[in-house]
Design an enzyme around this catalytic site. Structure first.
Site, PDB file in Angstrom:
ATOM      1  N   LYS A  65      25.201 -10.512 -10.078  1.00  9.73           N
ATOM      2  CA  LYS A  65      24.033  -9.735 -10.479  1.00  9.73           C
ATOM      3  C   LYS A  65      22.781 -10.449  -9.990  1.00  9.73           C
ATOM      4  O   LYS A  65      22.373 -11.471 -10.538  1.00  9.73           O
ATOM      5  CB  LYS A  65      23.942  -9.557 -11.995  1.00  9.73           C
ATOM      6  CG  LYS A  65      22.901  -8.460 -12.370  1.00  9.73           C
ATOM      7  CD  LYS A  65      22.331  -8.619 -13.765  1.00  9.73           C
ATOM      8  CE  LYS A  65      21.136  -9.522 -13.823  1.00  9.73           C
ATOM      9  NZ  LYS A  65      19.929  -9.005 -13.102  1.00  9.73           N
TER      10      LYS A  65
ATOM     11  N   GLU B 120      22.096 -23.649 -14.939  1.00 11.71           N
ATOM     12  CA  GLU B 120      21.028 -24.449 -14.341  1.00 11.71           C
ATOM     13  C   GLU B 120      19.741 -23.741 -14.725  1.00 11.71           C
ATOM     14  O   GLU B 120      19.449 -22.649 -14.255  1.00 11.71           O
ATOM     15  CB  GLU B 120      21.193 -24.528 -12.822  1.00 11.71           C
ATOM     16  CG  GLU B 120      20.295 -25.601 -12.187  1.00 11.71           C
ATOM     17  CD  GLU B 120      18.988 -25.038 -11.681  1.00 11.71           C
ATOM     18  OE1 GLU B 120      17.970 -25.179 -12.408  1.00 11.71           O
ATOM     19  OE2 GLU B 120      18.977 -24.473 -10.588  1.00 11.71           O
TER      20      GLU B 120
ATOM     21  N   CYS C 107      12.519 -24.347  -9.734  1.00 12.29           N
ATOM     22  CA  CYS C 107      12.921 -24.926 -11.022  1.00 12.29           C
ATOM     23  C   CYS C 107      12.695 -26.432 -11.066  1.00 12.29           C
ATOM     24  O   CYS C 107      12.381 -26.987 -12.121  1.00 12.29           O
ATOM     25  CB  CYS C 107      14.386 -24.592 -11.321  1.00 12.29           C
ATOM     26  SG  CYS C 107      15.524 -25.123 -10.031  1.00 12.29           S
TER      27      CYS C 107
ATOM     28  N   GLU D 185       7.454 -25.040 -18.853  1.00 11.66           N
ATOM     29  CA  GLU D 185       7.630 -24.683 -17.447  1.00 11.66           C
ATOM     30  C   GLU D 185       6.734 -23.500 -17.115  1.00 11.66           C
ATOM     31  O   GLU D 185       6.838 -22.432 -17.727  1.00 11.66           O
ATOM     32  CB  GLU D 185       9.091 -24.331 -17.169  1.00 11.66           C
ATOM     33  CG  GLU D 185       9.357 -24.043 -15.708  1.00 11.66           C
ATOM     34  CD  GLU D 185      10.817 -23.743 -15.414  1.00 11.66           C
ATOM     35  OE1 GLU D 185      11.310 -24.153 -14.353  1.00 11.66           O
ATOM     36  OE2 GLU D 185      11.458 -23.077 -16.256  1.00 11.66           O
TER      37      GLU D 185
END
Length: 494
Positions: A189, A265, A299, A397
């Protein structure tokens, strides 16, 4: 590679794949629903994409299960699987401009980066994992006489893979290459913001000789297709790259369904430590790359710059000068230094962090939204200094071109600041002192520590984090661990 007019001409001539890919063919969503794929660089609609839901996920999983159980791929020899994946790597190389354009148009990244880094990297990763698969040996346990205990690495079955929008082709490859090389079937996906390259990749895989049903691609939204994949009782393993919040949802879905393996992750807030003995020009160059590359939508972006107080103002000036040279522009223009954010909603989110930073820290440069090609999904490279350790721009983040600079006086203070984070994906360290490099890299809590560079990455080394950055590793031989199980067969023959 090409000029702006040449890229624009190629973009105009692109054929976009917009259907779900199940059992080796393109088909509409069961509901007939579709959603818009928007080019954030212009704000214009690229295509209407088939919107997969629970029924489509179920069809894809059943197709993957049939393919796995009848052995059309899972029981082929490693050498045979290798040949198919090597052909796929070659096809990716043959279609680099097309695949680069798909990712650039879909999520706003610079096409020059997609064409020189992302697409070639995807070909390399497929090739590397393909070449590795027939070089993994099984084991014989040291049992006594009249016993033979064989320990084999076997595929898990059906793998569900959910990948993010920041590196659409690359992140799909990181999951698909080892999963397919190991003999699994996969339901992929892609992120709803960037499904185009994944759909084209499925078509190229079929052309390479991957049997029908082994790779299925279902674009759709997280609350529908993503949740259905996470909860499906016939998915043996779920791998995910994305936000920590969504990663926790997949853990919950697994616990509430069939307790499938989940490998995550997730987020990052990587520190970058600079000591006075470092090559400060090189450190500044790479620090700017580490936060502004791909618009900061990485990331492992080095979003926290920790600088020794004796060189703090000097480094702030160097970073401001580099930010001034990295202003956003048309993603198809080879002269642009940054592209667009993935969409307006994410741009709004990043701007909210910048607004918070203006209240809690000193704005060094940037901080403004920019309109280019009629789209306001562009943000100037932004640097803050003097932020408190508990400020939002330091703790959370942001996933955008926003750098926070903090200072330290001692090694212990630097390590304390660096490790004071809920994330532990990556870290960087700049020093000419080998003893300091070895000592502090050991004390930095992160999945990868880069010394005198940032974000070091290779197919040969594992990538992943600790704490709320997740667990499990992509890349390297260790990536096969997520997609296989150890099976013991014990024969008593005496």
């Amino acid at each position: 590679m090409f000029t702006l007019p040449e890229w624009q001409a190629r973009a105009a001539a692109l054929r976009l794949r917009t259907q779900i890919w199940i059992d080796g063919k393109a088909q509409p969503a069961a509901s007939g629903a579709r959603f818009e794929s928007v080019n954030p660089g212009t704000g214009q609609i690229l295509a209407d994409i088939a919107k997969g839901g629970a029924e489509d996920i179920d069809r894809a999983v059943k197709s993957a299960r049939r393919a796995f159980d009848d052995g059309r791929w899972s029981r082929q020899t490693p050498a045979a699987r290798k040949e198919v994946l090597l052909r796929l790597a070659a096809l990716i190389r043959d279609h680099i401009p097309e695949l680069a354009l798909l990712d650039s148009l879909d999520m706003g990244k610079l096409v020059k980066d997609a064409a020189t880094i992302d697409a070639p990297g995807s070909a390399h990763f497929f090739q590397w994992h393909a070449e590795a698969i027939d070089k993994l040996y099984d084991e014989i346990a040291p049992t006594g006489a009249a016993d033979l205990a064989m320990i084999r690495r076997v595929p898990l079955g059906v793998v569900g893979a959910v990948v993010p929008w920041n590196f659409p082709l690359d992140m799909a490859t990181w999951k698909l290459a080892p999963a397919l090389a190991m003999g699994n079937s996969v339901v992929l996906k892609p992120a709803e913001q960037s499904p185009l390259s994944a759909l084209r990749l499925a078509e190229l895989a079929a052309e390479a000789g991957l049997p029908d049903g082994v790779l299925n691609v279902v674009p759709g939204f997280g609350q529908d297709a993503g949740q259905a994949l996470g909860r499906h009782p016939d998915v043996d393993c779920l791998v995910f790259t994305g936000s920590t919040t969504v990663g926790k949802l997949f853990q919950r879905y697994a616990g509430e369904s069939n307790m499938k393996q989940v490998w995550l992750e997730t987020g990052g807030k990587s520190p970058n430590l600079i000591f006075p003995d470092a090559d400060l020009d090189a450190a500044a160059d790479m620090a700017a790359f580490g936060i502004f590359f791909n618009q900061g939508e990485v990331c492992s972006a080095n979003s926290r710059l920790l600088v020794h107080r004796s060189i703090a103002e000097e480094m702030i000036d160097r970073m401001a000068a580099r930010a001034a040279a990295m202003q956003p522009g048309d993603p198809l223009d080879p002269a642009s230094a940054m592209g667009a954010m993935v969409d307006r909603a994410h741009t709004d989110t990043v701007m909210s962090y910048i607004a918070s930073g203006k209240q809690s820290a000193r704005l060094v440069c940037g901080g403004e939204r920019v309109t280019i090609n009629g789209s306001d999904a562009y943000i100037q490279p932004t640097i803050f200094a003097d932020a408190a350790p508990d400020a939002r721009i330091v703790r959370e983040e942001i996933f955008g071109p926003v750098l926070s600079i903090q200072t330290f006086a001692t090694e212990d203070e630097a390590i304390a600041l660096a490790n004071d984070s809920p994330f532990a994906l990556a870290a960087s360290l700049w020093t000419r002192d080998l003893g300091r490099a070895l000592s502090l890299s050991d004390r930095l809590f992160a999945g990868t520590v880069s010394v005198n560079t940032v974000d070091a990455l290779s197919a040969m080394t594992p990538f992943g984090g600790m704490k709320q950055s997740g667990f499990g590793r992509d890349l390297s031989l260790h990536s096969f661990d997520k997609y296989s199980a150890l099976k013991t067969t014990w024969i008593k023959y005496g």
